[in-house]
Design a protein around this motif. Structure first.
Motif, PDB file in Angstrom:
ATOM      1  N   GLY A 134     -13.180 -25.089 -31.504  1.00  0.00           N
ATOM      2  CA  GLY A 134     -14.011 -24.302 -32.413  1.00  0.00           C
ATOM      3  C   GLY A 134     -13.991 -24.880 -33.811  1.00  0.00           C
ATOM      4  O   GLY A 134     -13.119 -25.689 -34.158  1.00  0.00           O
ATOM      5  N   GLU A 135     -14.986 -24.459 -34.605  1.00  0.00           N
ATOM      6  CA  GLU A 135     -15.088 -24.982 -35.971  1.00  0.00           C
ATOM      7  C   GLU A 135     -13.955 -24.419 -36.826  1.00  0.00           C
ATOM      8  O   GLU A 135     -13.625 -23.236 -36.726  1.00  0.00           O
ATOM      9  N   GLN A 136     -13.414 -25.306 -37.643  1.00  0.00           N
ATOM     10  CA  GLN A 136     -12.239 -24.939 -38.446  1.00  0.00           C
ATOM     11  C   GLN A 136     -12.485 -23.678 -39.272  1.00  0.00           C
ATOM     12  O   GLN A 136     -11.632 -22.786 -39.344  1.00  0.00           O
ATOM     13  N   LYS A 137     -13.699 -23.585 -39.876  1.00  0.00           N
ATOM     14  CA  LYS A 137     -14.012 -22.439 -40.742  1.00  0.00           C
ATOM     15  C   LYS A 137     -13.971 -21.131 -39.966  1.00  0.00           C
ATOM     16  O   LYS A 137     -13.510 -20.110 -40.470  1.00  0.00           O
ATOM     17  N   LEU A 138     -14.484 -21.170 -38.749  1.00  0.00           N
ATOM     18  CA  LEU A 138     -14.508 -19.943 -37.939  1.00  0.00           C
ATOM     19  C   LEU A 138     -13.099 -19.583 -37.471  1.00  0.00           C
ATOM     20  O   LEU A 138     -12.706 -18.407 -37.499  1.00  0.00           O
ATOM     21  N   ARG A 139     -12.333 -20.589 -37.076  1.00  0.00           N
ATOM     22  CA  ARG A 139     -10.945 -20.319 -36.653  1.00  0.00           C
ATOM     23  C   ARG A 139     -10.167 -19.685 -37.811  1.00  0.00           C
ATOM     24  O   ARG A 139      -9.427 -18.709 -37.628  1.00  0.00           O
ATOM     25  N   ALA A 140     -10.396 -20.212 -39.012  1.00  0.00           N
ATOM     26  CA  ALA A 140      -9.698 -19.665 -40.182  1.00  0.00           C
ATOM     27  C   ALA A 140     -10.163 -18.233 -40.457  1.00  0.00           C
ATOM     28  O   ALA A 140      -9.349 -17.348 -40.749  1.00  0.00           O
ATOM     29  N   ALA A 141     -11.470 -18.008 -40.328  1.00  0.00           N
ATOM     30  CA  ALA A 141     -11.997 -16.663 -40.613  1.00  0.00           C
ATOM     31  C   ALA A 141     -11.460 -15.649 -39.601  1.00  0.00           C
ATOM     32  O   ALA A 141     -11.133 -14.513 -39.968  1.00  0.00           O
ATOM     33  N   ILE A 142     -11.351 -16.052 -38.333  1.00  0.00           N
ATOM     34  CA  ILE A 142     -10.805 -15.134 -37.313  1.00  0.00           C
ATOM     35  C   ILE A 142      -9.340 -14.819 -37.644  1.00  0.00           C
ATOM     36  O   ILE A 142      -8.911 -13.662 -37.632  1.00  0.00           O
ATOM     37  N   ALA A 143      -8.587 -15.869 -37.962  1.00  0.00           N
ATOM     38  CA  ALA A 143      -7.163 -15.664 -38.284  1.00  0.00           C
ATOM     39  C   ALA A 143      -7.011 -14.734 -39.492  1.00  0.00           C
ATOM     40  O   ALA A 143      -6.196 -13.806 -39.475  1.00  0.00           O
ATOM     41  N   ASN A 144      -7.836 -14.958 -40.521  1.00  0.00           N
ATOM     42  CA  ASN A 144      -7.702 -14.152 -41.751  1.00  0.00           C
ATOM     43  C   ASN A 144      -8.219 -12.727 -41.585  1.00  0.00           C
ATOM     44  O   ASN A 144      -7.730 -11.815 -42.234  1.00  0.00           O
ATOM     45  N   THR A 145      -9.233 -12.557 -40.722  1.00  0.00           N
ATOM     46  CA  THR A 145      -9.827 -11.217 -40.579  1.00  0.00           C
ATOM     47  C   THR A 145      -9.001 -10.329 -39.659  1.00  0.00           C
ATOM     48  O   THR A 145      -8.731  -9.180 -39.979  1.00  0.00           O
ATOM     49  N   TYR A 146      -8.625 -10.873 -38.505  1.00  0.00           N
ATOM     50  CA  TYR A 146      -8.008 -10.013 -37.489  1.00  0.00           C
ATOM     51  C   TYR A 146      -6.484 -10.148 -37.407  1.00  0.00           C
ATOM     52  O   TYR A 146      -5.835  -9.327 -36.765  1.00  0.00           O
ATOM     53  N   GLY A 151       1.429 -13.569 -38.705  1.00  0.00           N
ATOM     54  CA  GLY A 151       2.046 -14.848 -38.332  1.00  0.00           C
ATOM     55  C   GLY A 151       1.160 -15.703 -37.434  1.00  0.00           C
ATOM     56  O   GLY A 151       1.634 -16.647 -36.802  1.00  0.00           O
ATOM     57  N   ILE A 152      -0.123 -15.370 -37.365  1.00  0.00           N
ATOM     58  CA  ILE A 152      -1.063 -16.169 -36.557  1.00  0.00           C
ATOM     59  C   ILE A 152      -1.833 -17.087 -37.501  1.00  0.00           C
ATOM     60  O   ILE A 152      -2.382 -16.639 -38.512  1.00  0.00           O
ATOM     61  N   GLU A 153      -1.865 -18.387 -37.138  1.00  0.00           N
ATOM     62  CA  GLU A 153      -2.555 -19.356 -37.991  1.00  0.00           C
ATOM     63  C   GLU A 153      -3.852 -19.791 -37.335  1.00  0.00           C
ATOM     64  O   GLU A 153      -4.031 -19.601 -36.122  1.00  0.00           O
ATOM     65  N   GLU A 154      -4.708 -20.433 -38.139  1.00  0.00           N
ATOM     66  CA  GLU A 154      -6.005 -20.833 -37.567  1.00  0.00           C
ATOM     67  C   GLU A 154      -5.820 -21.795 -36.388  1.00  0.00           C
ATOM     68  O   GLU A 154      -6.610 -21.795 -35.450  1.00  0.00           O
ATOM     69  N   PHE A 158      -8.369 -20.382 -30.445  1.00  0.00           N
ATOM     70  CA  PHE A 158      -9.314 -21.200 -29.680  1.00  0.00           C
ATOM     71  C   PHE A 158     -10.616 -20.404 -29.578  1.00  0.00           C
ATOM     72  O   PHE A 158     -10.624 -19.325 -28.973  1.00  0.00           O
ATOM     73  N   VAL A 159     -11.673 -20.927 -30.178  1.00  0.00           N
ATOM     74  CA  VAL A 159     -12.968 -20.241 -30.108  1.00  0.00           C
ATOM     75  C   VAL A 159     -13.570 -20.521 -28.728  1.00  0.00           C
ATOM     76  O   VAL A 159     -13.469 -21.631 -28.205  1.00  0.00           O
ATOM     77  N   SER A 160     -14.185 -19.487 -28.152  1.00  0.00           N
ATOM     78  CA  SER A 160     -14.692 -19.643 -26.783  1.00  0.00           C
ATOM     79  C   SER A 160     -16.130 -19.142 -26.666  1.00  0.00           C
ATOM     80  O   SER A 160     -16.699 -18.619 -27.624  1.00  0.00           O
ATOM     81  N   ASP A 161     -16.669 -19.271 -25.485  1.00  0.00           N
ATOM     82  CA  ASP A 161     -18.007 -18.714 -25.205  1.00  0.00           C
ATOM     83  C   ASP A 161     -17.874 -17.312 -24.613  1.00  0.00           C
ATOM     84  O   ASP A 161     -18.730 -16.864 -23.867  1.00  0.00           O
ATOM     85  N   GLY A 162     -16.799 -16.632 -24.915  1.00  0.00           N
ATOM     86  CA  GLY A 162     -16.621 -15.248 -24.459  1.00  0.00           C
ATOM     87  C   GLY A 162     -15.279 -15.050 -23.799  1.00  0.00           C
ATOM     88  O   GLY A 162     -14.672 -15.999 -23.280  1.00  0.00           O
ATOM     89  N   ALA A 163     -14.832 -13.808 -23.808  1.00  0.00           N
ATOM     90  CA  ALA A 163     -13.507 -13.503 -23.266  1.00  0.00           C
ATOM     91  C   ALA A 163     -13.435 -13.747 -21.757  1.00  0.00           C
ATOM     92  O   ALA A 163     -12.410 -14.186 -21.238  1.00  0.00           O
TER      93      ALA A 163
END
Ligand SMILES: Cc1ncc(COP(=O)(O)O)c(C=O)c1O
Length: 461
Positions: A134-146, A151-154, A158-163
């Motif tokens: 996944g794109e670094q920006k999105l991984r970082a945004a997921i880590a920072n938002t949720y 203790g979870i880092e970007e 792993f960004v996916s096409d769905g759960a």
């Protein structure tokens, strides 16, 4: 005879093929010749499954697939809905069955996707394969938002096409030798992917369970949380909260017990938080809120039910660095290998949408979408309660779990469909402990939910 029928007919009379015999042509033509309904009919009337073709390869069928019972639950419900539509062509069928979102994706999100799509037509804006993780920006945004402060880092995301896709990729990661436990009832993908991987025995009709799976009963009597003292040790524990289908949510205390149980047994929890944004009380939004979870848990999640991304396809999986196999090898490193081999990354357009979801305006818009479905839930809960039914879930989830004591779920499903033209989901389709329940989804337009509830009131008054 239509031109198509004529040419098929002449093909058959000049052919020795056993595949297209006159009889079979008759069968097909008879079944599609409902006036004005041709495309629908072709979709839902499938050829008999035992139909023999003229040529069989020498490839053995995967014996694990042969273990699966009937179809995956939701295609089976779609089949019944289509059959019902054929029977009552003029009926206004309302679907509160499969948990598919119905409301438009907020503008702030679609405009970001449109912009990214347009940029792909320019030299500067074009991009091909992206990072598999996944794109670094999105991984970082997921880590920072949720996961801020957990203790979870970007790099753990792993960004996916769905759960759902990631549930199967995780099964590939675990392989066929692991044992697994699931909540009973549960989202069918956990059990079915386990069967397909060869982790299970045959389906045992008497108990409606697959051999070698530990079914953790979740019923009103135990507050929908398993009695862990009676649960056998397994390698993997699938756990979903807020739960699909019961709508129940595990408390902090319950999840603490689950994490301790996994730690004691050396198990890995696969925690499905696809509905976390529906939580309205102080239940944990993530398993990583529980101390020690980073050493025993993986979390899968999704934008599907927050932003209406069921068709766009975007989710994520969190595998902390602290999570290790028995030989000390990091689980995330092996998952990275699976992702690089079996997946080339989520769509760049979808990822632009994901990033917009996590902007302040996007988060606000997702809250509004979730809020809309929760109002639907309230309407459904109140309807069944006013009719004297015991109703569970709904508070922290878009699903209402309605009890019909002593009755077969499929019978109730059929009764509701036949008499109200409303599609629900039979509880037993999610596992044997779902027998006697029906799941009513709150994913629907408001007018449809109100109309469905009016019909429920008429049926059960
Ligand atoms: C518990 C649960 N997990 C995962 C999924 C699938 O999500 P996705 O659309 O991201 O594949 C669903 C969809 O209904 C679900 O209910």
């Amino acid at each position: 005879m239509s031109v198509v029928q004529q040419s098929l007919s002449s093909f058959i009379s000049s052919s020795n093929s056993t595949f297209l015999s006159q009889n079979k042509l008759k069968f097909r033509v008879q079944n599609v010749s409902v006036p004005g309904k041709i495309s629908r009919v072709t979709k839902c009337v499938s050829a008999p499954s035992a139909e023999k073709t003229g040529h069989a390869t020498k490839v053995l069928r995967n014996e694990n697939l042969a273990k699966l019972q009937a179809g995956y639950l939701f295609p089976e419900i779609a089949r019944r809905r289509n059959a019902h539509k054929l029977k009552y062509p003029d009926a206004e069928v309302i679907s509160l069955g499969i948990g598919d979102t119905t409301e438009p994706i907020p503008d702030v999100i679609t405009s970001a996707m449109a912009k990214r799509a347009e940029a792909l037509s320019t030299l500067e804006g074009y991009s091909g394969y992206g990072a598999e993780q996944g794109e670094q920006k999105l991984r970082a945004a997921i880590a920072n938002t949720y996961y801020a402060g957990l203790g979870i880092e970007e790099s753990d995301i792993f960004v996916s096409d769905g759960a759902k896709s990631d549930i199967s990729r995780l099964q590939v990661l675990f392989g066929s030798k692991v044992t697994m436990a699931v909540q009973d009832p549960s989202y069918p993908a956990y059990v079915d992917s386990s069967v397909i991987m060869g982790q299970t025995g045959q389906f045992q009709k008497d108990v409606e369970k697959y051999g070698k799976i530990e079914y953790m009963k979740c019923v009103p009597e135990n507050d929908f949380f398993p009695d862990l003292s009676g649960v056998a040790r397994t390698d993997i524990i699938f756990f979903c909260s807020p739960n699909n289908p019961t709508g129940s949510t595990a408390s902090r205390e319950q999840l603490t017990k689950l994490v301790q149980f996994a730690k004691k047994n050396g198990s890995i929890i696969v925690y499905d938080s696809a509905y976390a944004m529906y939580i309205a009380d102080d239940s944990p939004l993530s398993i990583f809120e529980i101390p020690g979870a980073r050493e025993v848990a993986i979390e899968v999640s999704s934008f599907s039910k927050y932003a209406g991304f069921t068709g766009v396809r975007l989710g994520w999986t969190v595998i902390p660095k602290e999570l290790l196999f028995s030989d000390g090898f990091p689980v995330a490193k092996d998952f990275n290998r699976i992702v690089c081999t079996a997946f080339n990354g989520a769509s760049n357009i979808a990822q632009a949408g994901g990033l917009a979801c996590l902007s302040p305006e996007g988060l606000q818009a997702m809250q509004e979408t979730v809020g809309f479905y929760k109002e639907n839930t309230k309407i459904i809960v109140e309807t069944f309660q006013s009719l004297g039914f015991k109703v569970y879930g709904g508070k922290n989830a878009p699903y209402v779990w309605v009890h019909f004591p002593g009755r077969s779920s499929w019978d109730v499903f059929a009764e509701i469909l036949e008499k109200t033209h409303v599609v629900t989901t039979p509880g037993s389709g999610f596992g044997p402990a779902g027998e006697g329940f029906v799941r009513v989804s709150s994913f629907g337009h408001r007018s449809n939910v109100l109309e469905a509830c009016r019909r429920f009131k008429e049926l059960y008054k």
